[in-house]
Design an enzyme around this catalytic site. Structure first.
Site, short mmCIF file in Angstrom:
data_model
loop_
_atom_site.label_atom_id
_atom_site.label_comp_id
_atom_site.label_asym_id
_atom_site.label_seq_id
_atom_site.Cartn_x
_atom_site.Cartn_y
_atom_site.Cartn_z
N ASP A 1 17.24 -4.46 -32.91
CA ASP A 1 16.03 -4.17 -31.93
C ASP A 1 16.74 -3.84 -30.62
O ASP A 1 17.70 -3.86 -30.29
CB ASP A 1 15.24 -5.55 -31.92
CG ASP A 1 14.22 -5.56 -30.65
OD1 ASP A 1 13.45 -4.58 -30.87
OD2 ASP A 1 14.17 -6.38 -29.89
N ASP B 1 14.50 -3.67 -27.10
CA ASP B 1 13.91 -4.47 -25.83
C ASP B 1 14.18 -5.99 -26.01
O ASP B 1 13.77 -6.70 -26.94
CB ASP B 1 12.27 -4.29 -25.87
CG ASP B 1 11.84 -2.72 -25.65
OD1 ASP B 1 12.87 -2.07 -25.44
OD2 ASP B 1 10.76 -2.36 -25.83
N ASP C 1 -1.40 2.66 -11.34
CA ASP C 1 -0.92 2.48 -12.78
C ASP C 1 0.31 1.87 -13.11
O ASP C 1 0.59 1.10 -13.79
CB ASP C 1 -1.00 3.94 -13.59
CG ASP C 1 -2.73 4.45 -13.88
OD1 ASP C 1 -3.36 3.43 -13.89
OD2 ASP C 1 -2.83 5.44 -13.73
N ALA D 1 9.98 -0.33 -31.36
CA ALA D 1 8.76 -0.03 -31.02
C ALA D 1 8.66 1.49 -30.11
O ALA D 1 7.63 2.00 -30.13
CB ALA D 1 7.77 -0.79 -30.64
#
Length: 239
Positions: A17, A19, A45, A124
């Site tokens: 993975d 993160d 933002d 992801a």
């Protein structure tokens, strides 16, 4: 009778993975930070994403926080040229990702390479980011979420398929194993999040890195190795 050709021996691999496992925090956020400095979106933002990033680091990966970061990032890049963001990847790695890497996890990944195993990042995060991290670290490659590009080369803000998360990671790892003749029973996987249990349980040698509370509990019950570099970092900072 001619002998039946022997099937080639399956190879081993290690799946990581990204993160909070390879690096501290969200790689998508770090990419967004670079995009903000290039004027892709406004300060309001950016600070909204920064707040989500701080929660992501302090609480670990949660499905709602991950989705919030992903949805915001996709909405902000929609309408931009795909080549403009691709051109940012090297800058993002040098200035934002490289300083956030966990050296211990990187060392483990590179040791797997030295041992003759393939090493894949499974995240992801958009595949383009996974690819550049893998390339810079001398790893085999990256599996990531695929962002849709329109016919005119403009990012649509939509995904091709699902976010590479949870069960989707296990599906991707199994497909890769079939394609590259990888023995999953002899392979390794590393993650910080209970959401990656589908990937971790797909291999014979799962490891937890900086695990969230739920994954730590599961790992203790299952007898999995736990690598906690966050605690080591805190001890070092207190000296």
């Amino acid at each position: 009778m001619p002998e039946t050709p022997k099937k080639p021996r399956k190879i081993e691999a290690a799946f990581f993975d990204v993160d909070n496992t390879i690096l501290r925090g969200s790689s998508s956020f770090l990419f967004g930070k670079a995009a903000f400095k290039k004027g892709f979106f406004n300060r309001k933002d950016f600070w909204r994403m920064a707040w989500q990033q701080s929660l992501f680091i302090s609480r670990g990966e949660k499905l709602n926080s991950l989705d919030a970061i992903k949805d915001k990032a996709l909405s902000l890049i929609a309408g931009h040229k795909a080549t403009d963001l691709t051109d940012l990847t090297d800058e993002v790695y040098e200035n934002y990702i490289s300083p956030k890497l966990w050296p211990e996890t990187v060392r483990i990944a590179q040791e797997h390479i030295k041992a003759g195993r393939e090493v894949w990042l499974v995240t992801a995060t958009p595949k383009e980011i996974a690819d550049v991290i893998a390339h810079r670290l001398g790893l085999t490659g990256g599996l990531g979420t695929i962002v849709e590009v329109g016919k005119d080369g403009i990012l649509t803000g939509k995904l091709i398929g699902k976010t590479l998360h949870g069960k989707a990671k296990r599906k991707a790892v199994r497909a890769l194993a079939e394609e590259r003749n990888i023995s999953l029973s002899r392979s390794y996987a590393y993650s910080d999040s209970v959401n990656d249990l589908p990937m971790l349980t797909a291999v014979g040698n799962p490891h937890c890195v900086n695990p969230d509370v739920a994954l730590r509990y599961y790992a203790n019950e299952a007898g999995w190795p736990i690598l906690d570099f966050k605690k080591r970092e805190l001890r070092a900072n207190k000296k």
